[in-house]
Motif scaffolding. Structure first.
Motif, PDB file in Angstrom:
ATOM      1  N   LEU A  44       7.664  -6.196 -13.210  1.00 46.47           N
ATOM      2  CA  LEU A  44       7.404  -5.950 -11.800  1.00 46.47           C
ATOM      3  C   LEU A  44       7.073  -4.480 -11.656  1.00 46.47           C
ATOM      4  N   ALA A  45       5.844  -4.177 -11.287  1.00 48.73           N
ATOM      5  CA  ALA A  45       5.355  -2.797 -11.313  1.00 48.73           C
ATOM      6  C   ALA A  45       4.825  -2.370  -9.956  1.00 48.73           C
ATOM      7  N   GLY A  46       5.121  -1.120  -9.608  1.00 53.15           N
ATOM      8  CA  GLY A  46       4.583  -0.535  -8.392  1.00 53.15           C
ATOM      9  C   GLY A  46       3.197   0.029  -8.646  1.00 53.15           C
ATOM     10  N   GLY A  47       2.307  -0.152  -7.679  1.00 52.32           N
ATOM     11  CA  GLY A  47       0.934   0.318  -7.828  1.00 52.32           C
ATOM     12  C   GLY A  47       0.754   1.701  -7.274  1.00 52.32           C
ATOM     13  N   PRO A  48      -0.442   2.239  -7.411  1.00 51.93           N
ATOM     14  CA  PRO A  48      -1.672   1.539  -7.787  1.00 51.93           C
ATOM     15  C   PRO A  48      -2.002   1.602  -9.279  1.00 51.93           C
ATOM     16  N   ASP A  49      -1.136   2.195 -10.081  1.00 44.45           N
ATOM     17  CA  ASP A  49      -1.473   2.422 -11.487  1.00 44.45           C
ATOM     18  C   ASP A  49      -1.064   1.257 -12.388  1.00 44.45           C
ATOM     19  N   TRP A  50      -1.679   0.124 -12.144  1.00 43.80           N
ATOM     20  CA  TRP A  50      -1.493  -1.053 -12.987  1.00 43.80           C
ATOM     21  C   TRP A  50      -2.563  -1.052 -14.069  1.00 43.80           C
ATOM     22  N   PRO A  51      -2.432  -1.918 -15.065  1.00 43.85           N
ATOM     23  CA  PRO A  51      -3.527  -2.034 -16.050  1.00 43.85           C
ATOM     24  C   PRO A  51      -4.841  -2.421 -15.360  1.00 43.85           C
ATOM     25  N   ASP A  52      -5.955  -1.993 -15.929  1.00 44.74           N
ATOM     26  CA  ASP A  52      -7.269  -2.324 -15.383  1.00 44.74           C
ATOM     27  C   ASP A  52      -7.532  -3.821 -15.493  1.00 44.74           C
ATOM     28  N   PRO A  53      -8.384  -4.364 -14.610  1.00 41.22           N
ATOM     29  CA  PRO A  53      -8.663  -5.807 -14.645  1.00 41.22           C
ATOM     30  C   PRO A  53      -9.206  -6.300 -15.991  1.00 41.22           C
ATOM     31  N   ASP A  54      -9.892  -5.436 -16.732  1.00 46.11           N
ATOM     32  CA  ASP A  54     -10.454  -5.865 -18.010  1.00 46.11           C
ATOM     33  C   ASP A  54      -9.560  -5.499 -19.199  1.00 46.11           C
ATOM     34  N   ASP A  55      -8.298  -5.142 -18.940  1.00 49.08           N
ATOM     35  CA  ASP A  55      -7.376  -4.829 -20.027  1.00 49.08           C
ATOM     36  C   ASP A  55      -7.251  -6.051 -20.938  1.00 49.08           C
ATOM     37  N   PRO A  56      -7.437  -5.889 -22.247  1.00 44.68           N
ATOM     38  CA  PRO A  56      -7.411  -7.046 -23.142  1.00 44.68           C
ATOM     39  C   PRO A  56      -6.031  -7.661 -23.332  1.00 44.68           C
ATOM     40  N   ASP A  57      -4.973  -6.882 -23.074  1.00 46.07           N
ATOM     41  CA  ASP A  57      -3.620  -7.370 -23.349  1.00 46.07           C
ATOM     42  C   ASP A  57      -2.858  -7.843 -22.128  1.00 46.07           C
ATOM     43  N   PHE A  58      -3.141  -7.257 -20.956  1.00 41.95           N
ATOM     44  CA  PHE A  58      -2.318  -7.523 -19.785  1.00 41.95           C
ATOM     45  C   PHE A  58      -3.140  -7.998 -18.602  1.00 41.95           C
ATOM     46  N   ALA A  59      -2.544  -8.888 -17.814  1.00 38.69           N
ATOM     47  CA  ALA A  59      -3.144  -9.357 -16.565  1.00 38.69           C
ATOM     48  C   ALA A  59      -2.226  -8.937 -15.419  1.00 38.69           C
ATOM     49  N   VAL A  60      -2.806  -8.659 -14.285  1.00 34.81           N
ATOM     50  CA  VAL A  60      -2.061  -8.216 -13.113  1.00 34.81           C
ATOM     51  C   VAL A  60      -2.121  -9.317 -12.059  1.00 34.81           C
ATOM     52  N   LEU A  61      -0.944  -9.762 -11.605  1.00 32.78           N
ATOM     53  CA  LEU A  61      -0.854 -10.735 -10.518  1.00 32.78           C
ATOM     54  C   LEU A  61      -0.359  -9.982  -9.290  1.00 32.78           C
ATOM     55  N   PRO A  62      -1.268  -9.508  -8.424  1.00 34.75           N
ATOM     56  CA  PRO A  62      -0.840  -8.719  -7.262  1.00 34.75           C
ATOM     57  C   PRO A  62       0.054  -9.537  -6.335  1.00 34.75           C
ATOM     58  N   LEU A  63       1.082  -8.893  -5.802  1.00 36.85           N
ATOM     59  CA  LEU A  63       2.009  -9.552  -4.885  1.00 36.85           C
ATOM     60  C   LEU A  63       1.828  -9.059  -3.451  1.00 36.85           C
ATOM     61  N   CYS A  64       1.666  -7.746  -3.305  1.00 38.49           N
ATOM     62  CA  CYS A  64       1.473  -7.171  -1.971  1.00 38.49           C
ATOM     63  C   CYS A  64       0.808  -5.821  -2.107  1.00 38.49           C
ATOM     64  N   ARG A  65       0.285  -5.335  -0.995  1.00 36.06           N
ATOM     65  CA  ARG A  65      -0.270  -3.982  -0.959  1.00 36.06           C
ATOM     66  C   ARG A  65       0.124  -3.335   0.365  1.00 36.06           C
ATOM     67  N   MET A  66       0.155  -1.991   0.338  1.00 31.35           N
ATOM     68  CA  MET A  66       0.583  -1.247   1.518  1.00 31.35           C
ATOM     69  C   MET A  66       0.130   0.199   1.394  1.00 31.35           C
ATOM     70  N   PRO A  67      -0.014   0.899   2.520  1.00 30.72           N
ATOM     71  CA  PRO A  67      -0.416   2.301   2.464  1.00 30.72           C
ATOM     72  C   PRO A  67       0.732   3.195   1.987  1.00 30.72           C
ATOM     73  N   VAL A  68       0.369   4.393   1.527  1.00 32.08           N
ATOM     74  CA  VAL A  68       1.337   5.407   1.112  1.00 32.08           C
ATOM     75  C   VAL A  68       1.298   6.528   2.142  1.00 32.08           C
ATOM     76  N   HIS A  69       2.448   6.786   2.766  1.00 27.81           N
ATOM     77  CA  HIS A  69       2.552   7.792   3.816  1.00 27.81           C
ATOM     78  C   HIS A  69       3.193   9.066   3.291  1.00 27.81           C
ATOM     79  N   LEU A  70       2.913  10.171   3.954  1.00 31.44           N
ATOM     80  CA  LEU A  70       3.645  11.405   3.705  1.00 31.44           C
ATOM     81  C   LEU A  70       4.874  11.393   4.606  1.00 31.44           C
ATOM     82  N   VAL A  71       6.024  11.796   4.050  1.00 32.97           N
ATOM     83  CA  VAL A  71       7.269  11.806   4.805  1.00 32.97           C
ATOM     84  C   VAL A  71       7.996  13.127   4.563  1.00 32.97           C
ATOM     85  N   VAL A  72       8.792  13.526   5.551  1.00 33.79           N
ATOM     86  CA  VAL A  72       9.584  14.753   5.455  1.00 33.79           C
ATOM     87  C   VAL A  72      10.970  14.487   6.033  1.00 33.79           C
TER      88      VAL A  72
END
Length: 199
Positions: free
Chosen positions: A12-40
Motif C-alpha cells: 500500500l503506497a502513497g503517491g504520486p511516486d508509484w512505479p511507472d505504468p510500463d514497469d516490467p515488474d510492478f503494476a499499480v492498482l490506484p485506490l484514490c487520489r487527492m490534492p496536496v495542500h500546504l499547511v502551517v
C-alpha cells in the motif's frame, strides 16, 4: 527490498511516486487520489499576511522553512517543490528572511504538505490557499504477474470500500474506479499478501 525479492506480493503506497505504468515488474492498482495542500501551525506568520493580503504567493511561502524530504525519495514531489522554489537546500536556507521569524522556533515556522487523510492525524494545522501541482493518493502496488489475481482484486475492492466513508465526508478525495490490467496471469491458486504503508 522485500517487495522486489518477492517476499511480499502487495504494498500500500502513497503517491504520486508509484512505479511507472510500463514497469516490467510492478503494476499499480490506484485506490484514490487527492490534492496536496500546504499547511502551517496556528500562529504561523503567514496567517496574518494572508489575512491582510487575502492571498499568498509562492514567494511568500519560500521565505519560510519547508518540510525537508530526503533527496530522491519522492522524485515527482521533489521536482514539483524544486520548480516552486520550496525544496530545502543549503542555498535556500541562506535566503530565509530571519526578521519574519522573530520570537519563533523553526518548528513553529515550518511549511508542511498534507492531504485530507494526513490532516486527520496531524493535529491542529491550518491549510494555506496553495495546492502543489501534483496529485497524491493511495495505490496497491503488486508484482505484475499477480495484478489480476482474484484475491488482489478483492483486496483492492475492500480498500476502496474502506476509503468510501472518507470520500463521502471529504469530496476532494476521489475514489479511483477499478481498471483491468493489460497483463493477466491468474494461474496461481494461492497468494499471500502483506501490506506495508510507507506514510
Amino acid at each position: 527490498m522485500l517487495f522486489r525479492s518477492g517476499v511480499i506480493d502487495a504494498w500500500l503506497a502513497g503517491g504520486p511516486d508509484w512505479p511507472d505504468p510500463d514497469d516490467p515488474d510492478f503494476a499499480v492498482l490506484p485506490l484514490c487520489r487527492m490534492p496536496v495542500h500546504l499547511v502551517v501551525a496556528p500562529g504561523h506568520p503567514l496567517l496574518p499576511l494572508l489575512a491582510r493580503q487575502g492571498t499568498l504567493s509562492w514567494d511568500d511561502v519560500a521565505a519560510f522553512p519547508s518540510l525537508a524530504l530526503p533527496p530522491g525519495t519522492y522524485p515527482k514531489v521533489e521536482a514539483s517543490l524544486r520548480a516552486l522554489g520550496l525544496w530545502s537546500s543549503s542555498s535556500r536556507m541562506g535566503r530565509y528572511r530571519r526578521e519574519l521569524w522573530e520570537g519563533k522556533g523553526e518548528q513553529e515556522l515550518l511549511v508542511a504538505y498534507a492531504t485530507v487523510l494526513s490532516e486527520q492525524i496531524a493535529g491542529a494545522l491550518v491549510r494555506l490557499p496553495l495546492t502543489l501541482p501534483v496529485q497524491s493518493g493511495e495505490a496497491l502496488v503488486v508484482r505484475r504477474q499477480w495484478a489480476e489475481h482474484p484475491r488482489l482484486t478483492e483486496l483492492a475492492a475492500l480498500l476502496r470500500q474502506r476509503l468510501q466513508p472518507w470520500a463521502d465526508r471529504h469530496p476532494e478525495l476521489e475514489i479511483t474506479p477499478d481498471r483491468k490490467s493489460t497483463r493477466l496471469n491468474s494461474s496461481h491458486t494461492v497468494i499471500s499478501y502483506a501490506v506495508f504503508c510507507l506514510k
